[in-house]
Design a protein around this motif. Structure first.
Motif, short mmCIF file in Angstrom:
data_model
loop_
_atom_site.label_atom_id
_atom_site.label_comp_id
_atom_site.label_asym_id
_atom_site.label_seq_id
_atom_site.Cartn_x
_atom_site.Cartn_y
_atom_site.Cartn_z
N PHE A 132 41.53 39.82 43.79
CA PHE A 132 40.91 38.73 44.54
C PHE A 132 39.75 39.21 45.41
N VAL A 133 39.60 40.52 45.59
CA VAL A 133 38.47 41.08 46.34
C VAL A 133 37.19 41.01 45.50
N ASP A 134 37.33 41.05 44.20
CA ASP A 134 36.21 40.98 43.27
C ASP A 134 35.51 39.63 43.46
N PRO A 135 34.18 39.61 43.62
CA PRO A 135 33.48 38.33 43.82
C PRO A 135 33.60 37.38 42.64
N ARG A 136 34.02 37.88 41.47
CA ARG A 136 34.27 36.98 40.34
C ARG A 136 35.55 36.18 40.54
N GLN A 137 36.37 36.61 41.52
CA GLN A 137 37.56 35.85 41.89
C GLN A 137 37.31 35.20 43.26
#
Length: 538
Positions: A132-137
């Motif tokens: 969830f840290v990934d900007p795609r999430q």
């Protein structure tokens, strides 16, 4: 350097300031009196307003101390931290969308502070990809008001990376034990070092104020130079708090400070309940010479089990706060440690973790899905955060998740070599879908990581097809007590085993009796040297 009162220090914080705060979790090196003074001033005058609070770790006693003191509408605009669970009022404000809330990997924030100190453009790391840290999430966001992108996805040399952006720092609140008349700060009574030096350096780089809370003052030149953790050239003001407690739970423990080491039989023994059962089965994954991380929550019991079983001298337990060796503390003291061999600054501990230095990591799991992905950061309407979980779980060679199969009222009976479910938990933890992804099982599999899930009644591992049940506790009905309490049906190993009955008996298990004679890990070059020496003498 000036000596000021807490009230004078709080008056230095202006509307809209970004305040960087040192310390960890339940009061370890937390400048509590400074935080309290800011709250008191706001309640009395309405200032400062709209501040941004940044701290790598969660701060609080799960009550009204720590970051909870900022939980007043108008005082706090944004919070960026590793975890929010230690400050329930802040978590509630995030869930109610009253503040901008971000939870980023503890190690990433810790290392980013060091990057800011050096004037570098930010932090580039693989930590957080496919979570969830990934900007795609979600980009670490925990409220709808959090619209700014603090994390970017970039490509460098054909690989994906996450770029954590730097932030300005107006005021830093740090803590030590002793300050001399020049502002040199030592930390001899503290349970952790954290990143006090990096915080002071980063704040000075940004042109901000560094305010240090300490226990006592001493004369200029009387601090041994090697004990100075933050040099006075980086400190603007000092606040003296003579009754400064070591943690929120413990006023002072000399073992936490490294002043002494306690006998192994002085460590408390856990009662034989579901938490100890999980810790015992996790301990069976230990190997002689292994370098391990023990996370917070149920897994802190592994250190106590290791002490009870006489394993501490044959393994190296660590925690993300910078403790190496000994046994990490549990409960509200988690983050501290006893009988440790070394205490290092937190950013350097995460450098070691991110580089794959851990042989085995033990972390808690709140939700698990059919692919072996894990959520600990947001569930059931609660905002928790991520702490050092991502840094640790993505980079350890072997990942062991511990937790009960169900939660909410679970009670078990043991002692005769069997497990009995006395009261089933109300909430299933093995669920078809996660609210947030804190650990990506598929990504772990692609990187060749071994993953095991330990509960009080069953053990699972990940395979190419998903989660696989490999062990069941003696006395447990497979369909009723395991499969019937899961939100999906896992694969069942054709070699399904019974968990070792020693786990469910009182007294020592003897799980590490062979460790003393085990062959220690030796670098290949040293093995070659030993072989050459043996050949030359034969």
């Amino acid at each position: 350097m000036r000596v000021v009162t807490p009230e004078q220090a709080a008056a230095l914080v202006r509307d809209g300031d970004t305040v960087l705060i040192g310390g960890s979790g339940s009061g370890h090196a937390v400048p509590e009196r400074l935080i309290e003074a800011v709250e008191t001033r706001f309640l009395a005058t309405g200032a400062p307003r709209s501040i941004t609070s940044i701290h790598p770790v969660g701060l609080g006693d799960r009550g009204q101390r720590g970051a909870s003191r900022f939980a007043h509408e108008g005082l706090l605009k944004r919070i960026v931290c590793g975890t929010i669970v230690d400050a329930p009022p802040i978590a509630a404000m995030a869930a109610d969308n009253k503040i901008e809330a971000y939870t980023l990997p503890q190690g990433a924030i810790s290392q980013l502070i060091r990057e800011i100190a050096a004037g570098r453009p930010g932090l580039i790391t693989h930590v957080g990809l496919h979570t969830f840290v990934d900007p795609r999430q979600a980009g670490g966001r925990q409220s709808e008001r959090a619209t700014e992108d603090l994390v970017e996805l970039i490509e460098l040399k054909g690989h994906e990376w996450l770029f954590f952006k730097p932030f300005p720092i107006d005021v830093a609140f740090i803590r030590g034990t002793t300050a001399d008349e020049d502002g040199n700060i030592s930390m001899e009574h503290e349970a952790i070092f954290g990143e006090m030096l990096s915080m002071a350096q980063a704040t000075r780089r940004c042109g901000g104020l560094v305010i240090a809370q300490v226990k006592r003052l001493t004369r200029r030149g009387s601090l041994p130079a090697k004990t100075v953790k933050v040099p006075g050239m980086l400190v603007d003001a000092v606040v003296v708090v003579p009754d400064q407690a070591q943690t929120y739970q413990t006023f002072y423990d000399p073992a936490f400070a490294g002043e002494l080491k306690i006998p192994l039989d002085s460590f408390p023994n856990l009662p034989l309940d579901e938490r100890k059962i999980v810790a015992r089965r996790c301990a069976m994954e230990l190997e002689a010479g292994a370098i391990c991380n023990v996370g917070s929550g149920i897994c802190t019991g592994i250190g106590l089990v290791a002490a009870e079983e006489g394993l501490l001298d044959h393994i190296t337990l660590t925690n993300e706060q910078g403790i190496i060796g000994g046994a990490p503390a549990s409960g509200l003291d988690a983050g501290a440690g006893r009988n440790y061999a070394a205490m290092i600054d937190q950013p350097y501990q995460f450098d070691f973790y991110d580089g794959g230095g851990l042989d085995i990591a033990f972390l808690s799991a709140v939700e698990v899905d059919p692919r072996g992905s894990v959520n600990i950061s947001r569930f059931a309407g609660r905002v928790v955060g991520i702490g050092g979980f991502v840094n640790i779980s993505q980079n350890a060679k072997k990942m062991v998740f511990g937790g009960t199969l169900t939660a909410g009222g679970l009670k078990v009976g043991a002692g005769d070599g069997k497990l009995t479910i006395l009261s089933e938990g109300k909430h299933r933890k093995f669920v078809p879908q996660l609210e947030q992804t804190s650990y990506n099982g598929q990504y772990a599999k692609e990187r060749g990581q071994t993953t095991v899930f330990v509960t009080e009644r069953a053990v699972f591992r990940t395979s190419d097809e998903g989660l696989e049940l490999i062990e069941v506790a003696p006395g447990i009905d497979l369909e009723r007590d395991v499969l019937g309490q899961m939100g999906f049906r896992p694969m069942i190993s054709p070699n399904l085993k019974t968990m070792n009955e020693r786990i469910f008996r009182s007294g020592r298990m003897g799980v590490g009796d062979h460790f003393a004679t085990a062959t220690p890990n030796v670098h290949p070059r040293l093995k070659a040297l030993a072989g050459a020496q043996s050949a030359s003498t034969s």
